[in-house]
Design a protein around this motif. Structure first.
Motif, PDB file in Angstrom:
ATOM      1  N   SER A 202      23.830 -48.169 -50.139  1.00  0.00           N
ATOM      2  CA  SER A 202      23.079 -47.646 -51.287  1.00  0.00           C
ATOM      3  C   SER A 202      22.589 -48.780 -52.179  1.00  0.00           C
ATOM      4  CB  SER A 202      23.945 -46.666 -52.086  1.00  0.00           C
ATOM      5  OG  SER A 202      25.188 -47.249 -52.446  1.00  0.00           O
ATOM      6  N   THR A 203      23.348 -49.879 -52.208  1.00  0.00           N
ATOM      7  CA  THR A 203      22.870 -51.129 -52.810  1.00  0.00           C
ATOM      8  C   THR A 203      22.674 -52.100 -51.656  1.00  0.00           C
ATOM      9  OG1 THR A 203      24.140 -50.720 -54.833  1.00  0.00           O
ATOM     10  CG2 THR A 203      23.330 -52.965 -54.471  1.00  0.00           C
ATOM     11  N   PRO A 204      21.471 -52.218 -51.118  1.00  0.00           N
ATOM     12  CA  PRO A 204      21.254 -52.986 -49.886  1.00  0.00           C
ATOM     13  C   PRO A 204      21.730 -54.428 -49.958  1.00  0.00           C
ATOM     14  CG  PRO A 204      19.313 -51.680 -50.415  1.00  0.00           C
ATOM     15  CD  PRO A 204      20.226 -51.593 -51.598  1.00  0.00           C
ATOM     16  N   GLU A 205      21.650 -55.029 -51.135  1.00  0.00           N
ATOM     17  CA  GLU A 205      22.069 -56.427 -51.272  1.00  0.00           C
ATOM     18  C   GLU A 205      23.582 -56.588 -51.118  1.00  0.00           C
ATOM     19  OE1 GLU A 205      18.206 -55.859 -53.379  1.00  0.00           O
ATOM     20  OE2 GLU A 205      20.124 -54.791 -53.278  1.00  0.00           O
ATOM     21  N   GLN A 206      24.330 -55.486 -51.227  1.00  0.00           N
ATOM     22  CA  GLN A 206      25.791 -55.550 -51.166  1.00  0.00           C
ATOM     23  C   GLN A 206      26.333 -54.425 -50.277  1.00  0.00           C
ATOM     24  OE1 GLN A 206      26.780 -55.270 -55.345  1.00  0.00           O
ATOM     25  NE2 GLN A 206      26.634 -57.469 -55.639  1.00  0.00           N
ATOM     26  N   PRO A 207      26.177 -54.536 -48.948  1.00  0.00           N
ATOM     27  CA  PRO A 207      26.716 -53.507 -48.058  1.00  0.00           C
ATOM     28  C   PRO A 207      28.239 -53.427 -48.207  1.00  0.00           C
ATOM     29  CG  PRO A 207      25.216 -54.981 -46.891  1.00  0.00           C
ATOM     30  CD  PRO A 207      25.502 -55.613 -48.214  1.00  0.00           C
ATOM     31  N   LYS A 208      28.758 -52.204 -48.268  1.00  0.00           N
ATOM     32  CA  LYS A 208      30.197 -52.004 -48.441  1.00  0.00           C
ATOM     33  C   LYS A 208      30.762 -51.288 -47.221  1.00  0.00           C
ATOM     34  CE  LYS A 208      29.979 -51.701 -53.509  1.00  0.00           C
ATOM     35  NZ  LYS A 208      30.274 -50.834 -54.685  1.00  0.00           N
ATOM     36  N   LEU A 209      31.799 -51.868 -46.627  1.00  0.00           N
ATOM     37  CA  LEU A 209      32.433 -51.260 -45.469  1.00  0.00           C
ATOM     38  C   LEU A 209      33.142 -49.973 -45.883  1.00  0.00           C
ATOM     39  CD1 LEU A 209      33.259 -51.464 -42.450  1.00  0.00           C
ATOM     40  CD2 LEU A 209      35.288 -52.720 -43.216  1.00  0.00           C
ATOM     41  N   ILE A 210      32.830 -48.877 -45.176  1.00  0.00           N
ATOM     42  CA  ILE A 210      33.475 -47.594 -45.426  1.00  0.00           C
ATOM     43  C   ILE A 210      34.657 -47.402 -44.489  1.00  0.00           C
ATOM     44  CG2 ILE A 210      33.176 -45.084 -45.427  1.00  0.00           C
ATOM     45  CD1 ILE A 210      30.196 -45.563 -45.953  1.00  0.00           C
ATOM     46  N   SER A 211      34.425 -47.611 -43.200  1.00  0.00           N
ATOM     47  CA  SER A 211      35.490 -47.388 -42.222  1.00  0.00           C
ATOM     48  C   SER A 211      35.153 -48.080 -40.909  1.00  0.00           C
ATOM     49  CB  SER A 211      35.710 -45.888 -41.984  1.00  0.00           C
ATOM     50  OG  SER A 211      34.536 -45.286 -41.460  1.00  0.00           O
ATOM     51  N   HIS A 212      36.160 -48.168 -40.029  1.00  0.00           N
ATOM     52  CA  HIS A 212      36.005 -48.744 -38.693  1.00  0.00           C
ATOM     53  C   HIS A 212      36.601 -47.790 -37.677  1.00  0.00           C
ATOM     54  CE1 HIS A 212      35.918 -51.707 -35.441  1.00  0.00           C
ATOM     55  NE2 HIS A 212      37.182 -51.403 -35.190  1.00  0.00           N
TER      56      HIS A 212
ATOM     57  N   GLN B 148      15.328 -48.207 -43.921  1.00  0.00           N
ATOM     58  CA  GLN B 148      15.943 -47.450 -45.014  1.00  0.00           C
ATOM     59  C   GLN B 148      14.961 -47.326 -46.160  1.00  0.00           C
ATOM     60  OE1 GLN B 148      18.855 -49.642 -47.184  1.00  0.00           O
ATOM     61  NE2 GLN B 148      19.666 -47.877 -48.289  1.00  0.00           N
ATOM     62  N   LEU B 149      14.798 -46.119 -46.685  1.00  0.00           N
ATOM     63  CA  LEU B 149      14.029 -45.892 -47.908  1.00  0.00           C
ATOM     64  C   LEU B 149      15.028 -45.741 -49.046  1.00  0.00           C
ATOM     65  CD1 LEU B 149      11.321 -45.423 -49.337  1.00  0.00           C
ATOM     66  CD2 LEU B 149      11.564 -42.986 -48.801  1.00  0.00           C
ATOM     67  N   THR B 150      15.065 -46.695 -49.944  1.00  0.00           N
ATOM     68  CA  THR B 150      16.066 -46.703 -51.011  1.00  0.00           C
ATOM     69  C   THR B 150      15.684 -45.750 -52.140  1.00  0.00           C
ATOM     70  OG1 THR B 150      15.013 -48.499 -52.240  1.00  0.00           O
ATOM     71  CG2 THR B 150      16.551 -49.119 -50.484  1.00  0.00           C
ATOM     72  N   GLY B 151      16.659 -45.508 -53.017  1.00  0.00           N
ATOM     73  CA  GLY B 151      16.409 -44.615 -54.144  1.00  0.00           C
ATOM     74  C   GLY B 151      15.361 -45.126 -55.093  1.00  0.00           C
ATOM     75  N   ASP B 152      15.189 -46.451 -55.150  1.00  0.00           N
ATOM     76  CA  ASP B 152      14.174 -47.012 -56.043  1.00  0.00           C
ATOM     77  C   ASP B 152      12.844 -47.255 -55.328  1.00  0.00           C
ATOM     78  OD1 ASP B 152      14.865 -49.136 -54.448  1.00  0.00           O
ATOM     79  OD2 ASP B 152      15.599 -50.421 -56.070  1.00  0.00           O
TER      80      ASP B 152
ATOM     81  N   ASP C  49      13.632 -56.847 -47.027  1.00  0.00           N
ATOM     82  CA  ASP C  49      12.794 -55.971 -47.852  1.00  0.00           C
ATOM     83  C   ASP C  49      11.348 -56.095 -47.366  1.00  0.00           C
ATOM     84  OD1 ASP C  49      11.248 -54.714 -49.826  1.00  0.00           O
ATOM     85  OD2 ASP C  49      12.594 -55.337 -51.440  1.00  0.00           O
ATOM     86  N   VAL C  50      10.837 -55.009 -46.773  1.00  0.00           N
ATOM     87  CA  VAL C  50       9.469 -55.013 -46.244  1.00  0.00           C
ATOM     88  C   VAL C  50       8.586 -54.032 -47.010  1.00  0.00           C
ATOM     89  CG1 VAL C  50      10.123 -55.791 -43.943  1.00  0.00           C
ATOM     90  CG2 VAL C  50      10.135 -53.335 -44.457  1.00  0.00           C
ATOM     91  N   THR C  51       8.943 -53.786 -48.264  1.00  0.00           N
ATOM     92  CA  THR C  51       8.123 -52.903 -49.103  1.00  0.00           C
ATOM     93  C   THR C  51       6.683 -53.393 -49.140  1.00  0.00           C
ATOM     94  OG1 THR C  51      10.097 -52.520 -50.472  1.00  0.00           O
ATOM     95  CG2 THR C  51       7.974 -51.790 -51.354  1.00  0.00           C
ATOM     96  N   ASP C  52       6.532 -54.694 -49.258  1.00  0.00           N
ATOM     97  CA  ASP C  52       5.226 -55.335 -49.084  1.00  0.00           C
ATOM     98  C   ASP C  52       5.237 -55.963 -47.697  1.00  0.00           C
ATOM     99  OD1 ASP C  52       2.915 -56.811 -49.027  1.00  0.00           O
ATOM    100  OD2 ASP C  52       3.377 -58.026 -50.811  1.00  0.00           O
ATOM    101  N   PRO C  53       4.617 -55.327 -46.716  1.00  0.00           N
ATOM    102  CA  PRO C  53       4.706 -55.824 -45.341  1.00  0.00           C
ATOM    103  C   PRO C  53       4.103 -57.205 -45.143  1.00  0.00           C
ATOM    104  CG  PRO C  53       3.038 -54.110 -45.514  1.00  0.00           C
ATOM    105  CD  PRO C  53       3.773 -54.132 -46.825  1.00  0.00           C
ATOM    106  N   ARG C  54       3.301 -57.648 -46.103  1.00  0.00           N
ATOM    107  CA  ARG C  54       2.724 -58.985 -46.008  1.00  0.00           C
ATOM    108  C   ARG C  54       3.610 -60.057 -46.629  1.00  0.00           C
ATOM    109  NH1 ARG C  54      -1.278 -55.351 -46.318  1.00  0.00           N
ATOM    110  NH2 ARG C  54      -3.124 -55.627 -44.988  1.00  0.00           N
TER     111      ARG C  54
END
Length: 231
Positions: free
Chosen positions: A118-128, A40-44, A64-69
């Motif tokens: 959209s906030t990766p630290e807090q995934p929100k369930l939309i539907s099942h 995922q490429l986030t908005g920030d 978070d692999v923005t810095d792959p190292r």
């Protein structure tokens, strides 16, 4: 080039070609991963690697692999019980689809969850979307690339296996007009693959391929076909 392990393998033998390990993460000791992996490429501007776990107790992890190292574990979720796994996932934009497969038939929840990440630290369930049933173990694998349709290999509440034998199939997936496809009243253990590939032979148990439309706040079934028997 990869070399298969052998009794004579040595630590100084070549294990890769033109590749260099940048980092490794233990995922808090829950490194047993399934087939689901998506970026995922986030908005920030961050890059979040989403990983499905092959078995309970963990559901999925975000790294978070923005810095792959210097990968950082930012979220790790739990499954509702130990008889479930989330072997497969896919991401489009800020929506993540996660497959749920039970260890045996008749267990809930078994199907597909949609999450707002959209906030990766807090995934929100939309539907099942429920695929559980008396002859269904839910969804083994899914394919979600256009933001509109989720292709899943799954069982279903209204499908009964015609046989428990392993079958082979070939032809055009998700193509009901293909002359090589034969509709069967089957279900049970889901197929392994889920990509739309013509002339792609596989060996798998009787199964159902379905297409879902992830509308908000629920998913709706838009098409499905059973696998054909090789004759």
């Amino acid at each position: 080039m990869l070399h298969a392990p052998s009794p004579a393998s040595r630590a100084d033998q070549t294990l890769s070609f033109n590749m260099k390990l940048l980092a490794h993460h233990e995922l808090s000791g829950f490194g047993g991963l399934g087939e689901g992996m998506a970026m995922q490429l986030t908005g920030d501007g961050r890059r979040i690697l989403w990983l499905a776990h092959e078995s309970a107790p963990k559901n999925f992890s975000g790294v978070d692999v923005t810095d792959p190292r210097n990968p950082k574990l930012i979220v790790q979720t739990d499954l509702p019980h130990m008889k479930l796994r989330s072997n497969s996932l896919d991401v489009v934009g800020n929506i993540m689809a996660v497959a749920y497969q039970a260890s045996t038939v008749g267990i809930q929840p078994a199907g597909v969850d949609l999450f707002d990440i959209s906030t990766p630290e807090q995934p929100k369930l939309i539907s099942h979307f429920d695929c559980s049933g008396p002859h269904s173990r839910g969804v083994h694998a899914l394919w979600f690339v256009d933001g509109k349709t989720i292709h899943i290999s799954s069982g279903a509440p209204d499908f009964t296996p015609a046989t428990h034998w392993t079958i082979s199939f070939t032809g055009c997936w998700m193509c009901p007009t293909c002359p090589s496809l034969k509709k069967l009243a089957v279900g049970g253990t889901p197929a392994h693959e889920r990509e739309t590939k013509p002339q792609h032979p596989q060996d798998c148990p009787n199964s159902l391929i379905q297409a879902l439309e992830p509308t908000t706040p629920t998913c709706s079934l838009i098409g499905r076909t059973a696998l054909l028997l090789a004759t």
